[in-house]
Each structure stands twice: as C-alpha cells, then as structure tokens.
Write a protein that holds these residues in place. Structure first.
Motif, PDB file in Angstrom:
ATOM      1  N   LEU A 182      -6.325 -21.977 -10.063  1.00  0.00           N
ATOM      2  CA  LEU A 182      -6.229 -22.017  -8.605  1.00  0.00           C
ATOM      3  C   LEU A 182      -4.778 -22.191  -8.159  1.00  0.00           C
ATOM      4  CD1 LEU A 182      -9.356 -24.211  -7.824  1.00  0.00           C
ATOM      5  CD2 LEU A 182      -9.042 -21.843  -7.107  1.00  0.00           C
ATOM      6  N   ALA A 183      -4.070 -23.059  -8.839  1.00  0.00           N
ATOM      7  CA  ALA A 183      -2.660 -23.277  -8.503  1.00  0.00           C
ATOM      8  C   ALA A 183      -1.836 -22.016  -8.768  1.00  0.00           C
ATOM      9  CB  ALA A 183      -2.102 -24.452  -9.310  1.00  0.00           C
ATOM     10  N   ALA A 184      -2.146 -21.314  -9.861  1.00  0.00           N
ATOM     11  CA  ALA A 184      -1.444 -20.071 -10.178  1.00  0.00           C
ATOM     12  C   ALA A 184      -1.716 -19.007  -9.117  1.00  0.00           C
ATOM     13  CB  ALA A 184      -1.871 -19.564 -11.554  1.00  0.00           C
ATOM     14  N   MET A 185      -2.945 -18.963  -8.632  1.00  0.00           N
ATOM     15  CA  MET A 185      -3.294 -18.021  -7.570  1.00  0.00           C
ATOM     16  C   MET A 185      -2.496 -18.310  -6.305  1.00  0.00           C
ATOM     17  SD  MET A 185      -7.391 -17.987  -8.315  1.00  0.00           S
ATOM     18  CE  MET A 185      -7.789 -17.732  -6.592  1.00  0.00           C
ATOM     19  N   ARG A 186      -2.446 -19.569  -5.940  1.00  0.00           N
ATOM     20  CA  ARG A 186      -1.697 -19.956  -4.744  1.00  0.00           C
ATOM     21  C   ARG A 186      -0.223 -19.580  -4.885  1.00  0.00           C
ATOM     22  NH1 ARG A 186      -1.242 -26.217  -3.869  1.00  0.00           N
ATOM     23  NH2 ARG A 186      -0.132 -25.896  -5.828  1.00  0.00           N
ATOM     24  N   GLY A 187       0.373 -19.911  -6.039  1.00  0.00           N
ATOM     25  CA  GLY A 187       1.786 -19.635  -6.251  1.00  0.00           C
ATOM     26  C   GLY A 187       2.098 -18.153  -6.337  1.00  0.00           C
ATOM     27  N   SER A 188       1.087 -17.330  -6.658  1.00  0.00           N
ATOM     28  CA  SER A 188       1.304 -15.888  -6.811  1.00  0.00           C
ATOM     29  C   SER A 188       1.023 -15.111  -5.539  1.00  0.00           C
ATOM     30  CB  SER A 188       0.426 -15.350  -7.952  1.00  0.00           C
ATOM     31  OG  SER A 188       0.755 -15.976  -9.178  1.00  0.00           O
ATOM     32  N   GLY A 189       0.619 -15.796  -4.489  1.00  0.00           N
ATOM     33  CA  GLY A 189       0.424 -15.128  -3.214  1.00  0.00           C
ATOM     34  C   GLY A 189      -0.965 -14.595  -2.948  1.00  0.00           C
TER      35      GLY A 189
END
Length: 450
Positions: A152-159
């Motif tokens: 989820l954090a990776a998704m947020r950081g990737s836009g």
C-alpha cells in the motif's frame, strides 16, 4: 422490461464488444514486424494508454476467466518482471521517444503479488520510458486477501490514484462454491487503508450467475458493498466455459443459476444500485453522479475498451506482458499468451506480438456503431456511415438480425437514430451483434448475452 425477450435471448452466445472485431478474429498475419511499424507511426503529440498484465495469483478462483497462473513462490514473478522490463524498453525504443501517457492500468492475475520494491522499480521504469502526465490516472487491481501495508505504501509513493477491488460476492456459501473466501472485514479494512493513504477512487467488481447464487444474496452483497461507498461498481455475468478454462470444471454445473435466474439477479443488482444513487453506465457499470464515467456518458464521450467502460479517449493502447492486448489506429495486437513463449520472444530481443488484426475502413465504421450502441444505447447510423465511407443502405438492407431486433421491439428507428430503450438495455449486445459481420465465425467462443 419484457422478461420474455430477456429469457429468449439469455442463452445466446455473444461478444462483450470490448473490441471490434473481437479477439477470436486475431491472426498471426499481424506479427511483430507489423506491430513495430505501427509503434513507429504513433503521432508524437497523441497520448497513449498503457496496460500491464501480471499473470500470477496465490490461489485459483474457480470462476476466473483471466489469463493467470498459480505460484506460491516469488521467483517466477521476479523472473517474469525481468522480462516485462525488457519488453517495455524494447517498445519505448521502437517508438523512439518518451510518448505521452494519460492512463496506466496494472491488471492480472494479481498485480499486487509483486514485492513493493519490484512495483516501485516497474513504475520508475515506466516513467523513464514514457512521459506520464501529471494528472494521469494510474489504476491497479487488488486482491484484499493478500495485499500488505508495505505494498500500500509503495502504491501511494508511486502515484497510484485508483484501485479496483475484486469482491464478486459476500455470500459465504457462494464464496465456498468458487474457492474465494473473502470476508467483509477483509474488504472493508482494505478500503479504509486505501483512503487513509489518499487513494480515494475505488472500484468494486461484482459477479452474478455464480454457483448457489440467489437474487437475495445478490441484493445482500450490494447492501454490504454500499456501506463502503465505492465510486464505481462493475457488474459482470459469470461466463462458464470449462472447455476453455479447465479449472471451472471444479464448479458443479447443477448449482449454476439458469437464464431466467441470471436475468433476475442482474436486474435486482441494478435496481439496488440505482436506488442508492448510482448512475447506470452502459451495460454493466455503475458510478456516483460526479464520477468521470457519468460525466463522459452525459456528453456522449464514454468509450469501451478491454478494461470495460472508460473515459479514456486515447486512440492507442499499448499492452505489456503475456496475453496483453493493444490497439493503434491501424489495428489490434496481442502478445504471446503462454508465459514461456512470451519470455522466450522477449529474451531473444523480439516484440512479443503473436497475433493481431489490421482494421479496414468498414471495420472502423462498424466498430463505431457498436461502441455507440454499447455506450449510449443509440447510434446515428447515416452519420457514422458517412464519416467512415460506408453505404448505409447496404449496411442495413437485408440485415436480418437488425430487422428482427426492431420487429421484436428491442430497438427502434427514431429518424436516423437507432435507439434501444432503457427496458431493453440488458440486450444491447443482441442489437450490437446486428452490425458484427464476423459473428458467425466466433459465436461459440463467447459468453451468454445476459
């Protein structure tokens, strides 16, 4: 709604018309060399859409019609992603510039099976290879049973700014029948987690016609889904094709609803969603009034592609990964379906194109009519024919399917406009099929009309 007509046509095998011509017409005549030329011919200023197919899941859902494989290990996924990176680099090199991108969709399978670092690396590669505009839509399909906080954090950081969650049904008995146990709590916690990190555009996928499913269980699923307030819901009819998808043989065919029950289920779901304030978009999608789909529908800009109904107005869709389908102005292409064959091609430095279809002027005109019917439930036949150089009289004269649809009241001519009334919207595929000159070659490979 005339239930007699719905029942009469319920067993008909018809395309979903996410493309025209449909995928069974693709052939190896359109190969990697042809596709390379199409990529090179992309207009520099025209934005494109990207689709990335991740064909891996941790477990098999017995209803699934997607191209996916089961892997309990991470190594096959990592190897696949290495090949996917190479394909992206080859396609970008063939285009010869960082083509502007407005839409990116990660599908599967289960895209979130990737490790967070792998996903971040994939998005970084896409941003290096393409000019992804600041307000682009980046969407990903999610299995809430397996997604992690780190992902989820990776998704947020990737836009990522849109998430599509597979729900299908909340009925425990139906879930048991399709080998997909997914609690209400699991789904609601995922929705809450997405919203906490700022991913507020959320889609749900629901299915009717599943084993042991009833009208009441469909209504209860909708009621539960509404407590989570998704922006959009796609409602699909289960397509039982065990000859094609052998894992579907694990479903007891005697527990499947018949055509009359399928009709009742889809109508009940639609009524419940419309009564809750959602707009019905096209045949099988529902959206809140201020959603982009509703705005596109109201202005007759709604489109239909391989992801279903969309506001995506890009002329070209570039598909990456095993089985991925793409489209340019010239036609359609599809990558090798088998992961091994796909990987071999790309590792050999070749585009993964296995087959495709080169569009004719007549194809484009028929496609435009079918898309307008599927999106607007009406089409200006003479206007579209004039635009694409088609003979209106030849297209409609002697058209037995069209004549039958009009005679039976499924559609009517209102001046130059062929129109499908709201009561018959569930049979729009029957009317659209009247303009499909290839249907008799591929009908046995399609799903039920309702």
């Amino acid at each position: 709604m005339q239930s007699t007509l719905l029942r009469a046509y319920g067993e008909a095998r018809l395309p979903r018309y996410t493309s025209y011509p449909t995928a069974p017409l693709f052939s190896p005549v359109v190969d990697e060399t042809v596709y390379a030329g199409w990529l090179s011919a992309l207009a520099p200023r025209d934005p494109v859409s990207l689709y990335l197919h991740i064909p891996y899941c941790r477990s098999m859902c017995w209803y699934c019609g997607c191209n996916t494989t089961i892997s309990a290990r991470d190594e096959p996924v990592a190897n696949y992603l290495d090949v996917l990176h190479r394909e992206i680099e080859m396609v970008a090199s063939q285009i010869g510039r960082r083509q502007r991108v407005k839409y990116v969709h990660f599908g599967g399978g289960t895209p979130t099976i990737m490790k967070p670092a792998q996903f971040i690396g994939l998005v970084h590669l896409l941003r290096d290879a393409f000019d992804i505009v600041d307000d682009a839509e980046l969407a990903i399909e999610i299995d809430p049973r397996t997604i992690s906080r780190e992902m989820l954090a990776a998704m947020r950081g990737s836009g990522i700014n849109r998430a599509s969650i597979g729900v299908q049904t909340f009925d425990p008995k139906v879930q048991q029948s399709i080998n997909r146990i997914q609690s209400v709590e699991c789904t609601s916690q995922t929705v809450a987690a997405l919203r906490r990190i700022g991913i507020n555009r959320i889609n749900f996928d629901l299915i009717y016609g599943l084993p042991n499913q009833t009208v009441q269980s469909c209504i209860e699923t909708v009621k539960t889904a509404l407590t989570m307030k998704p922006d959009r819901l796609a409602v699909f009819g289960y397509a039982h094709v065990p000859d094609v998808k052998k894992h579907q043989r694990l479903i007891d065919v005697k527990t499947l609803p018949d055509s009359a029950e399928r009709v009742e289920q889809t109508v009940a779901i639609a009524d419940a969603l419309v009564n809750a304030g959602y707009k019905q978009i096209g045949l099988d999608c529902f959206a809140l009034p201020d959603d982009e789909l509703g705005v596109a529908q109201a202005s007759h800009r709604l489109r239909r592609n391989f992801q279903g109904y969309t506001s995506d107005d890009c002329e070209a869709l570039i598909g990456f990964g095993a089985s991925a389908i793409g489209k340019t102005k010239q036609g359609y292409v599809q990558n090798e379906t088998a992961i091994g064959n796909y990987s071999t091609r790309v590792r050999d430095g070749r585009l993964a194109t296995a087959k495709g279809y080169s569009l004719t002027s007549e194809d484009r005109g028929r496609a435009a009519i079918i898309e307008r019917l599927m999106c607007d439930f009406e089409a200006d036949l003479p206007g579209i024919c004039s635009r694409y150089g088609l003979d209106h009289a030849a297209l409609t004269g002697g058209n037995e399917r069209l004549s039958r649809a009009i005679d039976e009241g499924l559609a009517q001519m209102d001046g130059n406009i062929l129109r499908i009334e709201n009561d018959h919207r569930y049979l729009v595929r029957v009317v659209a099929a009247a303009f499909d000159s290839y249907l008799d070659r591929s009908a046995q490979r399609h799903s039920k009309a309702v």
